[in-house]
Design a protein around this motif. Sequence first.
Motif, PDB file in Angstrom:
ATOM      1  N   LYS A  15       0.862  -1.172   0.000  1.00 13.90           N
ATOM      2  CA  LYS A  15       0.000   0.000   0.000  1.00 13.90           C
ATOM      3  C   LYS A  15       0.901   1.224   0.000  1.00 13.90           C
ATOM      4  CE  LYS A  15      -3.974   2.024   2.292  1.00 13.90           C
ATOM      5  NZ  LYS A  15      -4.951   2.002   1.231  1.00 13.90           N
ATOM      6  N   ILE A  16       0.712   2.022  -1.003  1.00 17.17           N
ATOM      7  CA  ILE A  16       1.602   3.163  -1.148  1.00 17.17           C
ATOM      8  C   ILE A  16       0.833   4.430  -0.857  1.00 17.17           C
ATOM      9  CG2 ILE A  16       3.115   4.362  -2.764  1.00 17.17           C
ATOM     10  CD1 ILE A  16       2.724   1.713  -4.481  1.00 17.17           C
ATOM     11  N   HIS A  17       1.360   5.203   0.019  1.00 16.62           N
ATOM     12  CA  HIS A  17       0.744   6.498   0.261  1.00 16.62           C
ATOM     13  C   HIS A  17       1.713   7.577  -0.143  1.00 16.62           C
ATOM     14  CE1 HIS A  17      -2.994   5.483   2.107  1.00 16.62           C
ATOM     15  NE2 HIS A  17      -2.386   4.547   2.799  1.00 16.62           N
ATOM     16  N   LYS A  18       1.320   8.293  -1.145  1.00 17.62           N
ATOM     17  CA  LYS A  18       2.145   9.429  -1.533  1.00 17.62           C
ATOM     18  C   LYS A  18       1.489  10.652  -0.926  1.00 17.62           C
ATOM     19  CE  LYS A  18       5.082   9.197  -4.051  1.00 17.62           C
ATOM     20  NZ  LYS A  18       6.499   8.967  -3.755  1.00 17.62           N
ATOM     21  N   ASN A  19       2.081  11.145   0.117  1.00 18.67           N
ATOM     22  CA  ASN A  19       1.467  12.270   0.799  1.00 18.67           C
ATOM     23  C   ASN A  19       2.280  13.536   0.609  1.00 18.67           C
ATOM     24  OD1 ASN A  19      -0.646  10.748   1.866  1.00 18.67           O
ATOM     25  ND2 ASN A  19       0.729   9.965   3.436  1.00 18.67           N
ATOM     26  N   THR A  20       1.685  14.611   1.009  1.00 17.19           N
ATOM     27  CA  THR A  20       2.368  15.880   0.888  1.00 17.19           C
ATOM     28  C   THR A  20       3.511  15.953   1.886  1.00 17.19           C
ATOM     29  OG1 THR A  20       0.845  16.832   2.449  1.00 17.19           O
ATOM     30  CG2 THR A  20       0.329  17.124   0.140  1.00 17.19           C
ATOM     31  N   LEU A 180       2.539  -1.134  -8.144  1.00 20.40           N
ATOM     32  CA  LEU A 180       3.187  -1.577  -9.384  1.00 20.40           C
ATOM     33  C   LEU A 180       4.069  -2.772  -9.045  1.00 20.40           C
ATOM     34  CD1 LEU A 180       4.407   1.897 -10.740  1.00 20.40           C
ATOM     35  CD2 LEU A 180       2.419   0.593 -11.537  1.00 20.40           C
ATOM     36  N   LEU A 181       4.469  -3.517 -10.067  1.00 15.09           N
ATOM     37  CA  LEU A 181       5.391  -4.621  -9.784  1.00 15.09           C
ATOM     38  C   LEU A 181       6.731  -4.058  -9.329  1.00 15.09           C
ATOM     39  CD1 LEU A 181       6.161  -7.561  -9.730  1.00 15.09           C
ATOM     40  CD2 LEU A 181       6.569  -7.478 -12.186  1.00 15.09           C
ATOM     41  N   PHE A 182       7.234  -3.086 -10.062  1.00 16.36           N
ATOM     42  CA  PHE A 182       8.478  -2.408  -9.670  1.00 16.36           C
ATOM     43  C   PHE A 182       8.210  -0.911  -9.643  1.00 16.36           C
ATOM     44  CE2 PHE A 182       9.984  -6.279 -11.888  1.00 16.36           C
ATOM     45  CZ  PHE A 182      10.575  -6.902 -10.798  1.00 16.36           C
ATOM     46  N   ASP A 183       8.318  -0.340  -8.466  1.00 19.26           N
ATOM     47  CA  ASP A 183       7.971   1.067  -8.287  1.00 19.26           C
ATOM     48  C   ASP A 183       9.185   1.813  -7.736  1.00 19.26           C
ATOM     49  OD1 ASP A 183       6.556   3.361  -8.075  1.00 19.26           O
ATOM     50  OD2 ASP A 183       5.197   2.690  -6.497  1.00 19.26           O
ATOM     51  N   ASP A 184       9.609   2.840  -8.424  1.00 22.54           N
ATOM     52  CA  ASP A 184      10.768   3.607  -7.957  1.00 22.54           C
ATOM     53  C   ASP A 184      10.299   4.655  -6.955  1.00 22.54           C
ATOM     54  OD1 ASP A 184      13.056   4.990  -7.506  1.00 22.54           O
ATOM     55  OD2 ASP A 184      13.518   5.401  -9.601  1.00 22.54           O
ATOM     56  N   MET A 185      10.406   4.284  -5.674  1.00 19.62           N
ATOM     57  CA  MET A 185       9.918   5.183  -4.629  1.00 19.62           C
ATOM     58  C   MET A 185      10.967   6.225  -4.235  1.00 19.62           C
ATOM     59  SD  MET A 185       6.854   4.013  -3.923  1.00 19.62           S
ATOM     60  CE  MET A 185       6.337   4.309  -2.244  1.00 19.62           C
ATOM     61  N   SER A 186      12.113   6.212  -4.909  1.00 15.71           N
ATOM     62  CA  SER A 186      13.162   7.163  -4.518  1.00 15.71           C
ATOM     63  C   SER A 186      12.897   8.544  -5.096  1.00 15.71           C
ATOM     64  CB  SER A 186      14.528   6.659  -4.984  1.00 15.71           C
ATOM     65  OG  SER A 186      14.576   6.675  -6.398  1.00 15.71           O
ATOM     66  N   ILE A 187      12.004   8.629  -6.078  1.00 23.80           N
ATOM     67  CA  ILE A 187      11.719   9.946  -6.642  1.00 23.80           C
ATOM     68  C   ILE A 187      10.400  10.475  -6.086  1.00 23.80           C
ATOM     69  CG2 ILE A 187      13.063   9.895  -8.754  1.00 23.80           C
ATOM     70  CD1 ILE A 187      10.723   8.697 -10.202  1.00 23.80           C
ATOM     71  N   GLN A 188      10.176  11.763  -6.217  1.00 25.41           N
ATOM     72  CA  GLN A 188       8.949  12.336  -5.687  1.00 25.41           C
ATOM     73  C   GLN A 188       8.417  13.417  -6.613  1.00 25.41           C
ATOM     74  OE1 GLN A 188      11.362  14.570  -2.261  1.00 25.41           O
ATOM     75  NE2 GLN A 188       9.209  15.017  -2.174  1.00 25.41           N
ATOM     76  N   GLY A 189       7.323  14.019  -6.178  1.00 25.78           N
ATOM     77  CA  GLY A 189       6.739  15.103  -6.959  1.00 25.78           C
ATOM     78  C   GLY A 189       6.247  14.621  -8.308  1.00 25.78           C
ATOM     79  N   VAL A 190       6.198  15.544  -9.254  1.00 20.51           N
ATOM     80  CA  VAL A 190       5.611  15.227 -10.556  1.00 20.51           C
ATOM     81  C   VAL A 190       6.428  14.175 -11.317  1.00 20.51           C
ATOM     82  CG1 VAL A 190       6.770  17.055 -11.863  1.00 20.51           C
ATOM     83  CG2 VAL A 190       4.488  16.308 -12.541  1.00 20.51           C
ATOM     84  N   PHE A 193       5.082  10.862 -10.328  1.00 23.67           N
ATOM     85  CA  PHE A 193       3.791  10.560 -10.953  1.00 23.67           C
ATOM     86  C   PHE A 193       3.941  10.184 -12.414  1.00 23.67           C
ATOM     87  CE2 PHE A 193       2.197  12.234  -7.106  1.00 23.67           C
ATOM     88  CZ  PHE A 193       1.012  11.542  -6.929  1.00 23.67           C
ATOM     89  N   LYS A 194       4.827  10.892 -13.102  1.00 24.83           N
ATOM     90  CA  LYS A 194       5.029  10.569 -14.525  1.00 24.83           C
ATOM     91  C   LYS A 194       5.538   9.131 -14.638  1.00 24.83           C
ATOM     92  CE  LYS A 194       7.231  12.233 -18.733  1.00 24.83           C
ATOM     93  NZ  LYS A 194       8.512  11.597 -18.976  1.00 24.83           N
ATOM     94  N   ARG A 195       6.511   8.785 -13.812  1.00 20.63           N
ATOM     95  CA  ARG A 195       7.079   7.438 -13.851  1.00 20.63           C
ATOM     96  C   ARG A 195       6.008   6.388 -13.506  1.00 20.63           C
ATOM     97  NH1 ARG A 195      12.284   5.519 -12.673  1.00 20.63           N
ATOM     98  NH2 ARG A 195      12.992   7.455 -13.621  1.00 20.63           N
ATOM     99  N   TYR A 196       5.199   6.708 -12.493  1.00 18.40           N
ATOM    100  CA  TYR A 196       4.153   5.763 -12.069  1.00 18.40           C
ATOM    101  C   TYR A 196       3.174   5.510 -13.222  1.00 18.40           C
ATOM    102  CZ  TYR A 196       0.352   3.642  -9.405  1.00 18.40           C
ATOM    103  OH  TYR A 196      -0.625   2.782  -8.971  1.00 18.40           O
ATOM    104  N   ILE A 197       2.735   6.600 -13.845  1.00 16.78           N
ATOM    105  CA  ILE A 197       1.740   6.464 -14.930  1.00 16.78           C
ATOM    106  C   ILE A 197       2.356   5.729 -16.120  1.00 16.78           C
ATOM    107  CG2 ILE A 197       0.318   7.762 -16.571  1.00 16.78           C
ATOM    108  CD1 ILE A 197       0.088   9.938 -14.345  1.00 16.78           C
ATOM    109  N   GLU A 198       3.612   6.052 -16.435  1.00 16.83           N
ATOM    110  CA  GLU A 198       4.276   5.361 -17.559  1.00 16.83           C
ATOM    111  C   GLU A 198       4.378   3.861 -17.288  1.00 16.83           C
ATOM    112  OE1 GLU A 198       7.314   8.785 -19.345  1.00 16.83           O
ATOM    113  OE2 GLU A 198       7.949   7.533 -17.656  1.00 16.83           O
ATOM    114  N   THR A 199       4.773   3.531 -16.042  1.00 15.16           N
ATOM    115  CA  THR A 199       4.949   2.116 -15.707  1.00 15.16           C
ATOM    116  C   THR A 199       3.610   1.387 -15.708  1.00 15.16           C
ATOM    117  OG1 THR A 199       6.809   2.762 -14.327  1.00 15.16           O
ATOM    118  CG2 THR A 199       6.006   0.532 -14.033  1.00 15.16           C
TER     119      THR A 199
END
Lengths: 461, 167
Positions: A15-20, A180-190, A193-199
């Motif tokens: 469960k991923i929470h991307k919070n402010t 996602l199967l492989f999610d790069d959680m080391s990046i943040q901000g937009v 999101f771009k990476r998440y949507i692309e993946t």
Amino acid sequence: MEISKNPETNRMSKKIHKNTKESKGEPFTLALIKAGLRAGRVSKEEVEYFQLQIMDILKDLILRYTKGESTSVKVDTAADILNSIIYSIDAGLQSINDPDAAFQIIKNGAVWQVYDKGLALVKACFEESKTLYRNLRKSRLRVGLEAYDLTIDEGLAIFFDKYGPVFEAHHTMASIDYPLLFDDMSIQGVFYFKRYIETLSMENRFCKMVPEEEIKKVLMAHGRIHQMDYTKILINIFELVLSAVFFAVLSEENPVTLVMSDMKYRVLATKLNSLSSVQLDMIIDEGLNMVMHAMGINEKELSDYIRKYKDTLKTRLASALATDSLKNFVLMEDEPLFGKIKTIFTDGERMSDVNFQKLIGRLIKELDITAKASLIKSEVHSLEDFIDILEGSCLFGSEYFYLFSQLSDPELALLAEVVFSDEMRNGPIDLSKSISCKILTSMEWQDQFIKFLAGARYCQV
Amino acid sequence: MLLPTDFNSMNNIGQTRLINEILEMNKESREFNLVLTPRDAASILEARNEFLQQLARIEMSIDVSKSLIRNFCNSSFITPEDYVATLIELHEIFYHIKNETDDKIGDNELIRVMKDYFENSCGGSLELLKSMLASYSEEFRKTTVVHTLLKEDQNGDFKKSGNKPNE
């Protein structure tokens, strides 16, 4: 959101929470400055000047933030704006891709220049992400998985509603449940999101090669194994589909027929169980290549993503083989022993004698075992009544097998406790040994139960 | 790395420049027999920095200090003897109300309200001013909440959440 207690499911349930305002470690700019100071590439005075320039940007943005109506703000607000500035400067410096040029910018104090460049990149990324998101919505899967649907419809939508590149460049204002199967959680901000949507879009492209009905079957089979409503499970669809296609090609099945027949499963299990670790490694390599060939995958990014799964697949498969739980991994169309969501009996709800006698009478008259089983399911709700039925001379031969096959694992364990009560007095037993050693009992149902278990290869209670 | 809180102390780097900016205001206040010395100006700036720190705020310039001097120097309730102390207390009230109103009120508007109350309702009493501004900020917050809800309604947010007012 429901999270399975089953370790197998939990492994895949992130469960991923991307919070402010979440911290993601040291920003690139600060790391670069520290490295520059350590290496003597920039002086302390140059860094101080660079920092003062950042404060100059902060001053400018605070005035813009208050629309010129206030010269002071709360420290939290200022810190947030400062993080936004640093995020854009990071983007600007990282895009240079040349440490010497980056150090030169720090030395020259050309902060405004790199900030403007970074902000332009952030804005461009935001616009690109919007387009990608629109395409994602169009090309989404319709398989009824709640986390998947909510993430696309609400989690990501919130981000696009609230995000502001100037004052909130670093923010990730969304709650993304779908893993996602492989999610790069080391990046943040937009950029995250771009990476998440692309993946996610890439995972969808793969899954779209399979009919959605087949994907639903896979999800339902997975839900049955873990005795959960599959729509509530936090699970990555791509991983389920990829592993199902992998097993299908290993079984020389049509790669888009994802749920395996019992016969094919037995052949596959025998084959996999006979492999050494090295052979397993080889067959996984070969199998994944076959998957890509069978599905006609030429896209490099998707091929790399699938190959990246090799290690995870090997670990899971080796573990499933070692613990004799391959059936929890290879999804089957019809599972006679696993996945009974509805239990038949629960303690404490015994039938009255009158109703019990009536039921025995109806069971004796009934010739069809499926109808008998349905009667038992609807009328019997306690272990005691169930055992009385088994001892009531109203079931014959193979009818016992059918009834046992309708029981859930906990129910079978309860019956095993009754049958093997003597053996279990001193603690847990190796059931496979006890089954082979058990002398026939005086009760037919117990004899039939032992034969049933022997056929089912239960190992431990 | 500098933090936003360093901003207030950064202003100390140019302390002399800031003191001179404050002293410049004497040109306007002298007419009312109110004049600050360099030591007075330093005291005011020091108190301002402390208030900002205590109230977790940062300020980009000393425009608020200059505006307080400009707006209050013509008050008949301020004497040369209590001029510095009054200015210091006005700073504290100002930043406190900024926090209380969640930065929703602009600097000029707040100073205008403060001056209006000070002159017309409080008879120059700073204690009374504090009390009246506490009521003012409470009322301001309520109005802001109503305004926000109405704005959300106009944007269709009620509809979105199923709370249509006319249904």
